[in-house]
Write a protein that holds these residues in place. Structure first.
Motif: not given
Length: 193
Positions: A66-71
């Motif tokens: 899910s934190n890949i989405g922050r990139a």
């Protein structure tokens, strides 16, 4: 000083505060978009985070994915949805992009909150004969609630700030005022003759 005077004129003009495209209408659209995206983000992220946090398995992978989405910037996701073969316009691509933007803080904070519950408390609940769902809803979730609500707050703040991109996809919200102002203030080409 010209920009300050123009801003003052805009804010004191009655035309901007009444009618179909007034500030109040745009603010309502903006808040509606934010609430819908936050509710959808919570519906997607919180059950996954709570279950994975309760089980203690797979959560790190889910949080990292899910934190890949922050990139990936929300604007890039919005452009990809607009340029996709199905070519969505209006509120749908904005809602999809904003929900994807809201998931990481919701998922991360809820999972960390669930994993942060004291293991002795969980063992005591298990020793008292509580089932897994009873431990989840009566012990772990109440203790993790401060971090879960922090994730909701962070996601809400991010959504309010980012919902202005809806105007770029033909949606409503306060971004329409910003884009209308930028088109009015852009320099007009002058003829050479």
């Amino acid at each position: 000083m010209n920009t300050l005077a123009a801003t003052w004129d805009w804010f004191t003009s009655a035309a901007n505060w009444s009618g179909e495209n007034d500030v109040w209408h745009r603010l309502g659209e903006h808040l509606f978009l934010t609430v819908v995206c936050l509710a959808l983000g919570c519906a997607v992220a919180l059950p996954v985070a709570l279950v994975l946090g309760h089980l203690g398995k797979g959560g790190a992978l889910a949080v990292n994915l899910s934190n890949i989405g922050r990139a990936v910037p929300t604007f890039a996701v919005l452009v990809l949805l607009l340029l996709s073969p199905i070519g969505m316009y209006g509120q749908r691509p904005t809602i999809i992009a904003l929900v994807l933007f809201a998931v990481p803080p919701l998922l991360t904070n809820a999972y960390v909150g669930m994993r942060g519950v004291d293991a002795d408390v969980v063992r005591a609940a298990r020793g008292m004969g509580m089932t897994g769902s009873q431990m989840l809803f009566r012990v772990e979730l109440p203790l993790a609630l401060p971090l879960v609500l922090t994730g909701v707050r962070v996601a809400a703040v991010q959504l309010v700030a980012t919902a202005t991109v809806a105007a770029l996809a033909g949606g409503g919200g306060l971004g329409r005022i910003i884009t209308a102002a930028s088109t009015r203030s852009s320099p007009r080409p002058t003829s050479l003759t």
